[in-house]
Design a protein around this motif. Structure first.
Motif, PDB file in Angstrom:
ATOM      1  N   LYS A   1       0.845  -1.195   0.000  1.00 35.24           N
ATOM      2  CA  LYS A   1       0.000   0.000   0.000  1.00 35.24           C
ATOM      3  C   LYS A   1       0.881   1.246   0.000  1.00 35.24           C
ATOM      4  N   CYS A   2       0.385   2.266  -0.659  1.00 32.71           N
ATOM      5  CA  CYS A   2       1.083   3.554  -0.688  1.00 32.71           C
ATOM      6  C   CYS A   2       0.038   4.652  -0.501  1.00 32.71           C
ATOM      7  N   ASP A   3       0.207   5.450   0.543  1.00 30.58           N
ATOM      8  CA  ASP A   3      -0.768   6.486   0.848  1.00 30.58           C
ATOM      9  C   ASP A   3      -0.599   7.751   0.012  1.00 30.58           C
ATOM     10  N   PHE A   4       0.542   7.911  -0.604  1.00 28.21           N
ATOM     11  CA  PHE A   4       0.812   9.142  -1.350  1.00 28.21           C
ATOM     12  C   PHE A   4       1.219   8.833  -2.784  1.00 28.21           C
ATOM     13  N   GLU A   5       0.507   7.907  -3.412  1.00 29.61           N
ATOM     14  CA  GLU A   5       0.898   7.499  -4.760  1.00 29.61           C
ATOM     15  C   GLU A   5       0.596   8.567  -5.811  1.00 29.61           C
TER      16      GLU A   5
END
Length: 80
Positions: free
Chosen positions: A36-40
């Protein structure tokens, strides 16, 4: 006891094998797809792929270290 020494070494070997093979395991099992990446939205596509792969590799290395800790404790207790 000999059994505890053997079990300790087995945990160490399994844990450190996982740590050293983390990049291979992350690539083989496509673990970067689940990262997961919160700032993609702030990254380019290449940066995002590299970030997810690095995050998956670090997660595998952490699991390997968690596997090796009981072995290290057993060995320290038995050789004391």
């Amino acid at each position: 006891m000999l059994i505890l020494k053997i079990v300790g070494f087995l945990f160490l070997i399994a844990g450190f094998g996982t740590v050293f093979g983390a990049r291979y395991l992350a690539r083989k099992f496509n673990l970067d797809k689940n990262a997961k990446c919160d700032f993609e939205h702030e990254m380019t596509e290449e940066e995002l792929e590299k970030y997810k792969f690095d995050k998956a590799t670090v997660n595998v290395k952490m699991i390997g270290m968690l596997v090796s800790i009981p072995g290290l404790i057993l060995i320290l207790m038995e050789f004391r």
